[in-house]
Design a protein around this motif. Structure first.
Motif, PDB file in Angstrom:
ATOM      1  N   SER A  86      -1.010 -12.005  11.077  1.00  0.00           N
ATOM      2  CA  SER A  86      -1.331 -10.712  10.474  1.00  0.00           C
ATOM      3  C   SER A  86      -0.110  -9.858  10.188  1.00  0.00           C
ATOM      4  O   SER A  86      -0.135  -9.040   9.291  1.00  0.00           O
ATOM      5  CB  SER A  86      -2.295  -9.945  11.367  1.00  0.00           C
ATOM      6  OG  SER A  86      -1.702  -9.782  12.630  1.00  0.00           O
ATOM      7  N   ASN A  87       0.974 -10.050  10.927  1.00  0.00           N
ATOM      8  CA  ASN A  87       2.094  -9.161  10.648  1.00  0.00           C
ATOM      9  C   ASN A  87       3.098  -9.714   9.647  1.00  0.00           C
ATOM     10  O   ASN A  87       4.212  -9.245   9.556  1.00  0.00           O
ATOM     11  CB  ASN A  87       2.787  -8.721  11.941  1.00  0.00           C
ATOM     12  CG  ASN A  87       3.176  -9.887  12.797  1.00  0.00           C
ATOM     13  OD1 ASN A  87       2.931 -11.033  12.413  1.00  0.00           O
ATOM     14  ND2 ASN A  87       3.784  -9.619  13.930  1.00  0.00           N
ATOM     15  N   THR A  88       2.689 -10.693   8.872  1.00  0.00           N
ATOM     16  CA  THR A  88       3.505 -11.107   7.741  1.00  0.00           C
ATOM     17  C   THR A  88       2.831 -10.585   6.475  1.00  0.00           C
ATOM     18  O   THR A  88       1.702 -10.110   6.513  1.00  0.00           O
ATOM     19  CB  THR A  88       3.596 -12.637   7.629  1.00  0.00           C
ATOM     20  OG1 THR A  88       2.266 -13.140   7.472  1.00  0.00           O
ATOM     21  CG2 THR A  88       4.212 -13.245   8.861  1.00  0.00           C
ATOM     22  N   ASP A  89       3.540 -10.706   5.366  1.00  0.00           N
ATOM     23  CA  ASP A  89       2.929 -10.291   4.110  1.00  0.00           C
ATOM     24  C   ASP A  89       2.130 -11.423   3.477  1.00  0.00           C
ATOM     25  O   ASP A  89       1.271 -11.191   2.644  1.00  0.00           O
ATOM     26  CB  ASP A  89       4.009  -9.804   3.151  1.00  0.00           C
ATOM     27  CG  ASP A  89       4.652  -8.534   3.669  1.00  0.00           C
ATOM     28  OD1 ASP A  89       3.936  -7.533   3.765  1.00  0.00           O
ATOM     29  OD2 ASP A  89       5.844  -8.559   3.998  1.00  0.00           O
ATOM     30  N   ASP A 118      10.947  -7.905   2.020  1.00  0.00           N
ATOM     31  CA  ASP A 118      11.801  -6.805   2.448  1.00  0.00           C
ATOM     32  C   ASP A 118      12.593  -6.324   1.233  1.00  0.00           C
ATOM     33  O   ASP A 118      12.821  -7.094   0.294  1.00  0.00           O
ATOM     34  CB  ASP A 118      12.750  -7.306   3.545  1.00  0.00           C
ATOM     35  CG  ASP A 118      13.126  -6.181   4.484  1.00  0.00           C
ATOM     36  OD1 ASP A 118      12.887  -5.014   4.120  1.00  0.00           O
ATOM     37  OD2 ASP A 118      13.644  -6.476   5.571  1.00  0.00           O
ATOM     38  N   ILE A 119      13.023  -5.091   1.276  1.00  0.00           N
ATOM     39  CA  ILE A 119      13.780  -4.591   0.138  1.00  0.00           C
ATOM     40  C   ILE A 119      15.260  -4.859   0.359  1.00  0.00           C
ATOM     41  O   ILE A 119      15.794  -4.576   1.428  1.00  0.00           O
ATOM     42  CB  ILE A 119      13.517  -3.090  -0.065  1.00  0.00           C
ATOM     43  CG1 ILE A 119      12.083  -2.908  -0.514  1.00  0.00           C
ATOM     44  CG2 ILE A 119      14.478  -2.494  -1.078  1.00  0.00           C
ATOM     45  CD1 ILE A 119      11.662  -1.490  -0.699  1.00  0.00           C
ATOM     46  N   TRP A 160      12.952  -7.183  -4.198  1.00  0.00           N
ATOM     47  CA  TRP A 160      12.264  -7.751  -3.042  1.00  0.00           C
ATOM     48  C   TRP A 160      12.954  -9.040  -2.636  1.00  0.00           C
ATOM     49  O   TRP A 160      13.289  -9.860  -3.488  1.00  0.00           O
ATOM     50  CB  TRP A 160      10.811  -8.061  -3.380  1.00  0.00           C
ATOM     51  CG  TRP A 160       9.951  -6.849  -3.444  1.00  0.00           C
ATOM     52  CD1 TRP A 160       9.386  -6.320  -4.574  1.00  0.00           C
ATOM     53  CD2 TRP A 160       9.530  -6.036  -2.366  1.00  0.00           C
ATOM     54  NE1 TRP A 160       8.656  -5.210  -4.262  1.00  0.00           N
ATOM     55  CE2 TRP A 160       8.727  -5.015  -2.906  1.00  0.00           C
ATOM     56  CE3 TRP A 160       9.769  -6.049  -0.997  1.00  0.00           C
ATOM     57  CZ2 TRP A 160       8.145  -4.030  -2.123  1.00  0.00           C
ATOM     58  CZ3 TRP A 160       9.193  -5.070  -0.219  1.00  0.00           C
ATOM     59  CH2 TRP A 160       8.393  -4.070  -0.773  1.00  0.00           C
ATOM     60  N   LYS A 199       1.042 -10.609  -0.249  1.00  0.00           N
ATOM     61  CA  LYS A 199       0.713  -9.305  -0.847  1.00  0.00           C
ATOM     62  C   LYS A 199       1.893  -8.393  -0.606  1.00  0.00           C
ATOM     63  O   LYS A 199       2.186  -8.006   0.511  1.00  0.00           O
ATOM     64  CB  LYS A 199      -0.540  -8.722  -0.196  1.00  0.00           C
ATOM     65  CG  LYS A 199      -1.752  -9.607  -0.343  1.00  0.00           C
ATOM     66  CD  LYS A 199      -2.952  -8.957   0.313  1.00  0.00           C
ATOM     67  CE  LYS A 199      -4.139  -9.880   0.321  1.00  0.00           C
ATOM     68  NZ  LYS A 199      -4.060 -10.887   1.406  1.00  0.00           N
ATOM     69  N   PRO A 223       3.601  -4.866  -0.944  1.00  0.00           N
ATOM     70  CA  PRO A 223       3.206  -3.480  -1.195  1.00  0.00           C
ATOM     71  C   PRO A 223       3.793  -2.967  -2.499  1.00  0.00           C
ATOM     72  O   PRO A 223       4.956  -3.231  -2.809  1.00  0.00           O
ATOM     73  CB  PRO A 223       3.788  -2.712  -0.009  1.00  0.00           C
ATOM     74  CG  PRO A 223       4.475  -3.685   0.842  1.00  0.00           C
ATOM     75  CD  PRO A 223       4.288  -5.048   0.322  1.00  0.00           C
ATOM     76  N   PRO A 274      -3.175   0.676   1.693  1.00  0.00           N
ATOM     77  CA  PRO A 274      -2.744  -0.665   2.095  1.00  0.00           C
ATOM     78  C   PRO A 274      -3.261  -1.761   1.157  1.00  0.00           C
ATOM     79  O   PRO A 274      -2.751  -2.870   1.170  1.00  0.00           O
ATOM     80  CB  PRO A 274      -3.316  -0.814   3.503  1.00  0.00           C
ATOM     81  CG  PRO A 274      -4.354   0.212   3.639  1.00  0.00           C
ATOM     82  CD  PRO A 274      -4.005   1.324   2.699  1.00  0.00           C
TER      83      PRO A 274
END
Lengths: 910, 291
Positions: B43-46, B65-66, B133, B164, B166, B186
Motif C-alpha cells: 500500500s505504501n508504494t505508488d 518521486d520528483i 518524475w 498511480k 499524483p 488522493p
C-alpha cells in the motif's frame, strides 16, 4: 473484536510522499446514551430525558453539531442550556485543525460533567467509518461522515427502543446544502436536520441565547449602506505570492491608542530588530484589528506621511467626513515622514472576546447596538441583542464574527455579561481578561503536587544542603508582604573581610520540572499585583508559607554568598542550597529605623548597617559605570479596611533600605548570570535590555530643549550624567519629569536564551550580563535560573527541556508576554482605583505638568496622583480656543489650563 | 544463481523429452508454467505487483518521486532499478551473495525498460529542465525457481500498469518563481501508458531445441540462453545472450523468431487480466502474501 483497515493519504514534504497509516476499526465503541441497552458501556454521558424546550423538536433529542457550527457558535454551545450534545470525532479533528482556541474551549465543555457532551469516535467505529470517494473533496467526505454517524445514531437509538420514548438525534448545521443532503437520507431514517439559527431561535425558554449566535456572513438583514467602504482583502494565495516576491510585507498590526485612524505594522526583522510601517486612514487600515497578522503594501515614497499629532477617539460614523479633511491638511514634514503602507489582506485574525460596554442605540426598538471595548485600540463592534436595557451599564464580553467590506464597524455577538460597570470585582475581572492574565483558581491536578502538610525539613532534604540556620539572616520588604523571597545577612569574618549572603526561597525544590504545578507556573509566568489583590503564580501554600522566608521558621533557601572587603570588592563567590532561619522580617521603614537608631546594637542591626554601607558603595560604583536612575510614578492606595475602597493615596517613597536590598539583589543576579552562562553557554536564561534607537529620545530631547537644557543620549553614561545636571531653577520637579520621559524612551527588557542571541547587554543597569534569580516565588524565569544554577553546582539533576534552547526560547517569549501584560494590568488597576478615589472627591485643584502637546490636545501629568490624562481643547460643549500648533517644538500658544481631574475621567469610563 | 544438481541420467531424460516436445512437467517447449499476478499489494508504494511463475516469486514496487531531469533529455523523466535478491529466495543470496546477480539483473532492466520506446518518458516530465518524475522500480526476489527475467519483466509491466502518480500542477507567481502544487484529492492521479512496455522472453537452448520458461533442472542441461525483450507488436527491442556455451547464428535466428511468437502471445492475455483486475475496483479480494 478488532478489524484493521488501511487508508492512504498523500502529503508533501519537499517532494511528494505517500503516507500510509493503519486505521483500525472496532465494534466496541459505545454510543454513550443512558437510554441504550445494547451498548456494554460502563458509564453513560447522555441523559435519557434529554429535553430542551424547543418549539421545533418537541421530543427529547441529542444534538449533533457539524464542524462549522462548532467553529462559529462555540459561544452558544458553551451556554449551560445546551446539553446532551454528541461531538463526533470528525468534528473534533476538523476543529482542531482549524482553530486551536475553539478546540480548547470545546475540550473544556466536553470535560464538564453537567454539560453532557459526548465524544463519539465515529472514525474508528466499524459502521460509521467511510472512505473518501473519487471526486469527493475532503470537506464533503467529512460532511458525509457526520451524516452517516447521525444516521447510525438514529437507527441505533431506535433499535435499542423499549424504554426510549422517541429519543431522536438532531443534526445541527448552518449549511443549506448539507441540510438538503441530510434530509434526503433523514427521511428514511428519521433524524432531523435543522439549521442552527432556526434551532436556537426555537429554544423558547431561553431567548437570550439568540444574542450569542454569531452572525453568519450571508445574513440578509445586514445593515448595508450601499457604498462599499473598504477595499477587498486579497486571497491568501496572492498574499503569499506577494510576500515571497517582496511586494507585500507581513507584520503584526498595532492600532494606536491615541488615534483610531492610525496604526503601525511591526515587521519582525532579522533577530530582534524590526521595522515599523505607518498606516493611516480608514481605507488603508482596511478592517485590520489590533494584533492581527496582516499583509501590507508599501505606498510610493511621495505618499509617505508623518504620524499625525491629533488625538482622535472614534465618536461614531458621523465624524467620518471631517476626518478625511483633516487628513489632507496634514503638515508635510519631510524629515518626520515614515514608511507608510496600506493593508491589503489579513493573514491571521487574532480576535478574542473583548470586554467593554454597550452603547445602547438611540432608537428604542432597535436590536442593533454598538459596543465600545475597554481597550481603545479595538474598534467599536456592532452587535444584536434584545436585552439592551439590561445590558446597559454592565460590563459585557463580545466576540467579533466578521467585518464585511460595506460596514463601518465589525459585526459581533454578545458572549456574556460580567456584571455592573464600576463594581470593583467586575472591573478587576475585566482588566484580568483584557490583559490575558490567567486568574482561575488552581486546579486539583496542580494542587496535588503541593507538599503534604504539616511539612518539615527531612534529613533527605539536608543532603547537599548547607546548614546556615545559625546565621543572623533577616528580610526587608514592603509592609504587608507575605511572599518573602529574599533574605540577607552580613557578618565580619576572622580575616577582617565581610561575608554577605543573599538567600532566596528555594522554590525549585517544591516545583519539579514537568508536572502540572510546573506547567501552570510556566504558563502564568509571573505573579500579578493589583491594588488590593494578588494573582499568584504558585498556590498560596508555597507563595505565602513554605517558600516565604518568614522569621523564626526553618526554610529552604538557595544562597549566594560573597566574601567582600570593606570597599565592596568581591573576593570570593559561592552558591549553595541551604537551610536558613530568618531572625526578623522587617519593613523598609523598620530596617531604616534600626540603622538610624544609634542605641541599637544587636546582631540584626549590625548586619543591616554592614549591608547598608556596602550597598552605598555598590550603588556608587554602578552609577559610575553608567547605570541609569529613572523615575516612574508609583502610587500606593490606603485602603479602607471594611469596604476596600481607596481612602487616600500617596506616591511611593523610597528609603535607603529600598536601595540597599535592591543593590544586593542586582549583585546576586549578576553573579548568578555569569555563573550559569559560564556553565551553559547555549541554554542560560538571561535578561537583556537593549539600547534604544536614537530616534526614541526625540520626546525627551524636545522636552529638554523647551527649557534650554541639553541632554546627551550617545551612551547610557552620558544620558545619566546629563540627567543629573538637568535642573531648572524654581522648577524642582523638572528633573523628575525628564526622568519620567526618559523611562518612556527605553526599550523593554526581555528574557532570552543565551544560545539564541549574542547581545547580552543590559543598558539600564550598565551590566554586560544579567538575569533574574531573586524572586522565584513570583517570577517563573527565576525558577529556571535556579534549576540551571542547581545543575551547575551539582545540587540537582537536569532534564531535557532545560537544555533545549528552542524550548527555552519559546518559554522566554511567553514570560516576556506575561510580564508585559502583568505590567499593563497593574497600571490599569491603579488607574481604576484612582478613578474610584476621585468618584467621591468631586473637583479638586492640583498642580499638573504638560507631558506632550498634540494638535488638539495636551497630555497632562498630575504627580500627586500619578495620573496622566488627555485634555482636549475642543470638547463638545466648548468652543475651541484659537491655537497655533508648531510641529517642530510641540507647543501651543494658549496658557496651559489647570488640569481638572474630571477631564481625565473619559479615559476609563467612556 | 540458484542451481540444482542433476545427474547424467536425468539430463538425458530431460534432453530426450524436450527433443520430443514433452517436458518433465508435461509442458510443450513454448509453454509457460502457471502464472499468478496480483497488483496493488504494497500500500505504501505508488504501484506494485506480485508475480508467481511456477515457484518463482517476485515482488515489484514502484515509487514515484520528483527529481531533476537528465541534462541531455530535459523533457523526459526516467526510471531507476534496484533488484534485491533476498536470502528468502535461496540461501545462496545470504550476505552479499545476491549482489552480483542483482546488479546483472538491474543492468538488463535498464536496457530493456528505461528508454522512450518502452515507457512514455515524456509523460513523466513536470517542468522541462527542472522537475520530472523519477520512478524507482524496486524488485524483490521472493523465491527462485528459474526464469527470473520473464517473471520480473511481467511484474514490472503489471506494476507500471498499476502505478498511480499524483497529479501535480506548476504554479507560477509574478516573479516567475515556480512551485509544485499537489492536488488534495488522493484519487486525482496520472496513469502510465503501458501498451509499449516489453516483456522479456528467455529461451534456453537445450540439446538442439530451445525451451521457454525453463525450470532449474532444464537450465542445468542448457549451455546458453537468449534473453529477448518483445513488445506487444512483436518487435524485438533487446537481446542478450547469457550462459557459458555458444549459439550458432541459425539457432539464434530460430530462437528470436520463437521469442517473438511467444512474447506476442504473452502480452494480450496479460493486459486482459490486468484490466479485469482493475475493473474489480474495491470489490477485489486481496490475496497478498499469505494467500
Amino acid at each position: 473484536m478488532l478489524k484493521s483497515k488501511t487508508f492512504v493519504k498523500k502529503t508533501r514534504s519537499g517532494g511528494v510522499m505517500k503516507i500510509v497509516r493503519e486505521h483500525y476499526l472496532r465494534d466496541d465503541i459505545w454510543c454513550g446514551s443512558e437510554a441504550c441497552t445494547e451498548c456494554k458501556q460502563e458509564s453513560t454521558v447522555l441523559q435519557t430525558d434529554a429535553c430542551m424546550e424547543s418549539s421545533l423538536c418537541s421530543y427529547p433529542h441529542y444534538l449533533i453539531p457539524d464542524t462549522n457550527v462548532v467553529l462559529h457558535q462555540i459561544d452558544v454551545l458553551e451556554d449551560a442550556v445546551i446539553r446532551n450534545v454528541i461531538i463526533l470525532q470528525t468534528v473534533l479533528q476538523e476543529v482542531r485543525h482549524r482553530s486551536a482556541p475553539v478546540y480548547k474551549r470545546l475540550k473544556d465543555i466536553i470535560h464538564e460533567k453537567e454539560k453532557h457532551f459526548y465524544t463519539f469516535t465515529n472514525e474508528h467505529h466499524r459502521e460509521t467509518f467511510i472512505e473518501r470517494e473519487p471526486g469527493e473533496s475532503a470537506n464533503d467526505r467529512n460532511d458525509r461522515a457526520i451524516r452517516v454517524a447521525a444516521k447510525w445514531y438514529s437507527q441505533h437509538l431506535k433499535t435499542s427502543e423499549s424504554d426510549t420514548d422517541g429519543l431522536k438525534v438532531v443534526l445541527l448545521t448552518n449549511d443549506q446544502g448539507n441540510k438538503q443532503k441530510a434530509e434526503e437520507c433523514g427521511l428514511l431514517y428519521l433524524f432531523t436536520c435543522i439549521l442552527v439559527e432556526e434551532y436556537i431561535k426555537s429554544l423558547t425558554a431561553n431567548p437570550e441565547l439568540v444574542d450569542r449566535l454569531a452572525l453568519s456572513n450571508d445574513d440578509k438583514n445586514e445593515i448595508t449602506s450601499s457604498k462599499v467602504l473598504f477595499p477587498e482583502h486579497l486571497p491568501l494565495s496572492r498574499i503569499q505570492a506577494g510576500i515571497k516576491s517582496g511586494s507585500f510585507v507581513q507584520g503584526t498590526f498595532r492600532a494606536s491608542r491615541d488615534n483610531y485612524l492610525e496604526a503601525t505594522v511591526f515587521i519582525q526583522g532579522e533577530g530582534e530588530d524590526g521595522t515599523e510601517i505607518l498606516i493611516q486612514g480608514l481605507q488603508n487600515l482596511n478592517r485590520a484589528v489590533h494584533q492581527d497578522v496582516v499583509a501590507v503594501q508599501l505606498l510610493p515614497r511621495n505618499q509617505w506621511v508623518a504620524p499625525s499629532s491629533v488625538v482622535l477617539q472614534d465618536e461614531g460614523a458621523a465624524k467620518d467626513d471631517n476626518v478625511e479633511e483633516e487628513e489632507e491638511e496634514k503638515a508635510v514634514n519631510i524629515t518626520a515622514r515614515k514608511a507608510t503602507g496600506k493593508v491589503v489582506g489579513i493573514i491571521k485574525r487574532n480576535w478574542r472576546p473583548f470586554c467593554g460596554m454597550l452603547n445602547v442605540s438611540q432608537i428604542k426598538e432597535s436590536i442593533r447596538h454598538l459596543f465600545t471595548p475597554a481597550d481603545r485600540r479595538i474598534p467599536r463592534i456592532r452587535i444584536e441583542t434584545r436585552q439592551a436595557s439590561t445590558l446597559a451599564g454592565q460590563r459585557i464580553m463580545v466576540s467579533i464574527d466578521g467585518w464585511p467590506k460595506d460596514s463601518r464597524y465589525p459585526n459581533g455577538h454578545f458572549v456574556r455579561s460580567l456584571g455592573g460597570a464600576g463594581e470593583k470585582d467586575i472591573e478587576q475581572e475585566v482588566l484580568l481578561l483584557e490583559h490575558d492574565v490567567p486568574h482561575q483558581a488552581f486546579s486539583q491536578a496542580v494542587l496535588s503536587f503541593l507538599p503534604k502538610m504539616p511539612w518539615a525539613i527531612t534529613p533527605e532534604d539536608m543532603v547537599r544542603r548547607e546548614d546556615l540556620r545559625h546565621l543572623t539572616v533577616c528580610s526587608v520588604d514592603p509592609p504587608g508582604c507575605t511572599d518573602i523571597d529574599d533574605a540577607l545577612h552580613c557578618r565580619e569574618l576572622e580575616n577582617g573581610n565581610l561575608e554577605v549572603g543573599v538567600h532566596i526561597a528555594d522554590v525549585s525544590h517544591f516545583i519539579r520540572p514537568g508536572n502540572a504545578l510546573d506547567k501552570e507556573a510556566a504558563n502564568r509566568g509571573t505573579t500579578v499585583y493589583l491594588c488590593g489583590k494578588r494573582i499568584d503564580m504558585v498556590p498560596e501554600l508555597l507563595s505565602s508559607n513554605l517558600c516565604s522566608l518568614r522569621s523564626n521558621v526553618e526554610r529552604l533557601a538557595f544562597s549566594c554568598i560573597w566574601e567582600m572587603n570593606h570597599e565592596a570588592e568581591i573576593l570570593k563567590t559561592r552558591f549553595t542550597k541551604s537551610v536558613i532561619n530568618s531572625k526578623a522580617s522587617l519593613t523598609y521603614a523598620e530596617a531604616q529605623m534600626r540603622i538610624d537608631d544609634t542605641n541599637k546594637n544587636d546582631d540584626i542591626t549590625k548586619s543591616l548597617r554592614g549591608l547598608n554601607k556596602l550597598a552605598k558603595i555598590l550603588k556608587r560604583q554602578r552609577i559610575e559605570k553608567g547605570a541609569l536612575t529613572l523615575s516612574s510614578l508609583e502610587v500606593r492606595f490606603h485602603m479602607d479596611s471594611e469596604t476596600h475602597d481607596p481612602i487616600d493615596l500617596q506616591t511611593k517613597e523610597l528609603m535607603e533600605t529600598n536601595s540597599m536590598v535592591e543593590e544586593f539583589m542586582l549583585l546576586a543576579n549578576i553573579s548568578v548570570a555569569q555563573k550559569i552562562y559560564d556553565e551553559f553557554q547555549e541554554c542560560a536564561l538571561l535578561r537583556k535590555h537593549p539600547a534604544p534607537p536614537p530616534s526614541n529620545y526625540d520626546i525627551l530631547l524636545k522636552a529638554a530643549k523647551s527649557k534650554d537644557v541639553a541632554i546627551h543620549t550617545d551612551t547610557a553614561k552620558a544620558l545619566a550624567d546629563s540627567l543629573d545636571v538637568a535642573k531648572v531653577d524654581g522648577f524642582p520637579y523638572f528633573n523628575t519629569l525628564l526622568r519620567i520621559l526618559a523611562t518612556r524612551c527605553m526599550m523593554q527588557a526581555v528574557y532570552f536564551c543565551s544560545g539564541m542571541d549574542n547581545d547580552f547587554h543590559h543598558y539600564g543597569l550598565a551590566s554586560p550580563i544579567y538575569t533574574h534569580f531573586t524572586s522565584p516565588i513570583r517570577r517563573y524565569a527565576d525558577i529556571i535560573v535556579h534549576r540551571l544554577l542547581a545543575v551547575a553546582i551539582g545540587a540537582d539533576s537536569t532534564y531535557p527541556d532545560l537544555m533545549d534552547k528552542h524550548k527555552q526560547s519559546a518559554l522566554c517569549n511567553n514570560l516576556n508576554y506575561r510580564h508585559k501584560m502583568a505590567q499593563y494590568a497593574q497600571r490599569a488597576s491603579v488607574a481604576f482605583h484612582t478613578q474610584l478615589f476621585f468618584k467621591s472627591r468631586g473637583i479638586l485643584n492640583e498642580e499638573g505638568f504638560v507631558l506632550f502637546v498634540r494638535k488638539n490636545a495636551i497630555i497632562v501629568l498630575i504627580p500627586k496622583f500619578g495620573l496622566e490624562g488627555t485634555v482636549f481643547f475642543d470638547s463638545k460643549d466648548k468652543v475651541a480656543p484659537s491655537i497655533v500648533f508648531d510641529e517642530e517644538i510641540p507647543g501651543v500658544s494658549v496658557p496651559v489650563p489647570d488640569a481638572e481631574p474630571q477631564a481625565k475621567k473619559p479615559k476609563l469610563d467612556h | 544463481m540458484a542451481t540444482v544438481q542433476v545427474s547424467e541420467a536425468e539430463k538425458v531424460y530431460i534432453l530426450h523429452g524436450i527433443r520430443d516436445d514433452l517436458r518433465v512437467d508435461g509442458r510443450g517447449c513454448e509453454d509457460y508454467r502457471h502464472m499468478e499476478i496480483e497488483t496493488d499489494v504494497v500500500s505504501n508504494t505508488d504501484g506494485s505487483a506480485k508475480v508467481t511463475l511456477g515457484h518463482t516469486a517476485v515482488l515489484v514496487g514502484i515509487k514515484a518521486d520528483i527529481g531533476k531531469p537528465r541534462p541531455l533529455v530535459p523533457n523526459e523523466g526516467y526510471l531507476e532499478f534496484f533488484v534485491d535478491c533476498s536470502a528468502n529466495a535461496t540461501p545462496e543470496f545470504e550476505g552479499r551473495g545476491g549482489e552480483e546477480l542483482g546488479t546483472e539483473l538491474s543492468n538488463t532492466l535498464y536496457k530493456v525498460f528505461n528508454n522512450k520506446h518502452s515507457v512514455d518518458l515524456k509523460s513523466l516530465c513536470i517542468c522541462p529542465g527542472e522537475h520530472c518524475w523519477v520512478l524507482y522500480v524496486d524488485v524483490l526476489l521472493l523465491q527462485c525457481d528459474g526464469n527470473l527475467y520473464d517473471a520480473i519483466s511481467i511484474a514490472i509491466k503489471a506494476a507500471l500498469f498499476n502505478t498511480k502518480i499524483p497529479r501535480v500542477r506548476i504554479s507560477t507567481d509574478e516573479e516567475g518563481g515556480k512551485e509544485i502544487e499537489l492536488s488534495d484529492d488522493p484519487y486525482d492521479c496520472m496513469r502510465l501508458n503501458v501498451e509499449n512496455v516489453p516483456c522479456i522472453v528467455t529461451l534456453c537452448k537445450v540439446g538442439h531445441r530451445h525451451v521457454v520458461d525453463a525450470t532449474l533442472q532444464e537450465k542445468a542441461c542448457s549451455v546458453a540462453s537468449l534473453i529477448i525483450s518483445v513488445t506487444h507488436k512483436g518487435t524485438v527491442t533487446c537481446t542478450r545472450k547469457v550462459g557459458g556455451g555458444s549459439l550458432d547464428p541459425e539457432s539464434i535466428f530460430e530462437m528470436t523468431e520463437a521469442g517473438k511468437r511467444v512474447g506476442k502471445a504473452l502480452h494480450a492475455p496479460l493486459m486482459k487480466v490486468l484490466q479485469q483486475e482493475e475493473h474489480l475496483g474495491k470489490k477485489k479480494q486481496k490475496v497478498g502474501f499469505l494467500g
